[in-house]
Design an enzyme around this catalytic site. Structure first.
Site, PDB file in Angstrom:
ATOM      1  CB  SER A   6      23.433   3.958  53.682  1.00 21.18           C
ATOM      2  OG  SER A   6      23.071   4.857  54.754  1.00 21.18           O
ATOM      3  CG  HIS A  22      23.050   6.590  50.098  1.00 19.29           C
ATOM      4  ND1 HIS A  22      22.329   6.938  48.753  1.00 19.29           N
ATOM      5  CD2 HIS A  22      22.144   6.259  50.844  1.00 19.29           C
ATOM      6  CE1 HIS A  22      21.197   7.130  48.968  1.00 19.29           C
ATOM      7  NE2 HIS A  22      20.838   6.890  50.282  1.00 19.29           N
ATOM      8  CG  ASP A  72      20.487   7.653  53.918  1.00 16.42           C
ATOM      9  OD1 ASP A  72      19.653   7.861  52.763  1.00 16.42           O
ATOM     10  OD2 ASP A  72      20.908   6.786  54.094  1.00 16.42           O
ATOM     11  CG  MET A  99      16.525  10.867  57.357  1.00 18.85           C
ATOM     12  SD  MET A  99      16.467   9.412  58.244  1.00 18.85           S
ATOM     13  CE  MET A  99      16.945   7.999  57.228  1.00 18.85           C
ATOM     14  CG  HIS A 109      18.138   9.421  49.834  1.00 23.97           C
ATOM     15  ND1 HIS A 109      17.679   8.024  50.486  1.00 23.97           N
ATOM     16  CD2 HIS A 109      17.275   9.903  49.197  1.00 23.97           C
ATOM     17  CE1 HIS A 109      16.583   7.974  50.268  1.00 23.97           C
ATOM     18  NE2 HIS A 109      15.899   9.105  49.569  1.00 23.97           N
ATOM     19  CG  MET A 119      14.728  10.394  52.631  1.00 24.25           C
ATOM     20  SD  MET A 119      15.434   8.692  53.636  1.00 24.25           S
ATOM     21  CE  MET A 119      17.206   9.505  53.644  1.00 24.25           C
ATOM     22  CG  MET A 129      12.735   5.185  48.473  1.00 24.97           C
ATOM     23  SD  MET A 129      14.417   5.436  49.094  1.00 24.97           S
ATOM     24  CE  MET A 129      14.299   4.456  50.820  1.00 24.97           C
ATOM     25  CG  ASP A 187      18.200   3.950  49.930  1.00 30.31           C
ATOM     26  OD1 ASP A 187      18.569   2.939  50.771  1.00 30.31           O
ATOM     27  OD2 ASP A 187      18.216   5.071  50.057  1.00 30.31           O
TER      28      ASP A 187
END
Ligand code: DX5
Ligand code: ZN
Length: 219
Positions: free
Chosen positions: A8, A31, A33, A35, A64, A66, A135, A173
């Site tokens: 990540s 990866h 992320d 958010m 990913h 979120m 998760m 993760d």
């Protein structure tokens, strides 16, 4: 079982993005992320940065998300070049429709579950996905401790994948490091996200190889 390591880049040095990506050129995925400060209490980055990451590495990018309302936003990440797009089950209104849309665009589709979300309601739709992400921390921040009590859920997910002979990768993760990766591998995970373990290591490239070896031997 083939093992995949997905560092990540959440806490990498974005002032030197190309160098940071070069350090993990032996990884299976980068990866990424995303958010939105709604689905999780933190804000990271979005499509413009993903495009820069894709431009600066030959490693496929695993987004990913979120975020709230992935039904609306997720296709943009496939469009921007993510090889794999994972959205949260808790946030998605129509997971099947979204998975089909992402796959039609040429991306792999993943479904992610927060620690308090069980896999059982999703078992019957797993065949529509390329990956399921269990998760192992509450999503939102890097550097948290691995929640070991998620291992029975990883085991149940592995059992379902094997029982129905599905071609679905099982990702974990959160808090994955030399100290925890074998436990997750023994429970049935095959794709391991590691943020701080890789980027805080003296030699990120070597750390990716070490983690892969530990997981392979534990599988
Ligand atoms: C957490 C993110 C993770 C995070 C992992 O919400 O989804 O991908 O960056 O970081 P570590 O490996 O430090 O737990
Ligand atoms: Zn993540």
């Amino acid at each position: 079982m083939s093992v995949q390591i997905s560092p990540s880049i959440l806490n990498c040095d974005f002032g030197h993005l190309a160098d940071e990506l070069e350090k993990i050129s032996n990884a299976d995925y980068v990866h990424f992320d995303v958010m939105d400060n709604h689905f999780v209490p933190n804000l990271s980055f979005g499509v413009p940065l993903l495009e820069k990451v894709v431009e600066n590495t030959s490693v496929p990018v695993d987004a990913h998300l979120m975020i709230e309302d992935p039904d609306t936003w997720a296709p943009q990440y496939a469009e921007a070049g993510a090889a794999s797009v994972t959205f949260h089950a808790e946030a998605c209104k129509a997971p099947l429709r979204l998975a089909r849309e992402l796959r039609k665009m040429g991306a792999r589709a993943g479904i992610a579950l927060k620690p308090a979300t069980d896999i059982i309601p999703y078992v019957d739709i797993l065949n529509e996905f390329d990956m399921v992400l269990i998760m192992t921390v509450e999503p939102g921040f890097g550097g948290q401790s691995f929640i070991e009590s998620m291992m029975p859920k990883v085991e149940r997910t592995r059992e379902a994948i094997d029982k129905y002979g599905l071609d679905v990768s099982l990702q974990v993760d959160g808090g994955i490091s030399r100290a925890t990766i074998e436990k997750a591998a023994r429970a049935g995970a095959t794709n391991f996200v590691a943020g701080s373990a890789v980027f805080r290591a003296e030699d990120a490239y070597a750390e990716v190889d070490t983690l892969r070896k530990l997981a392979q031997e534990a599988c």
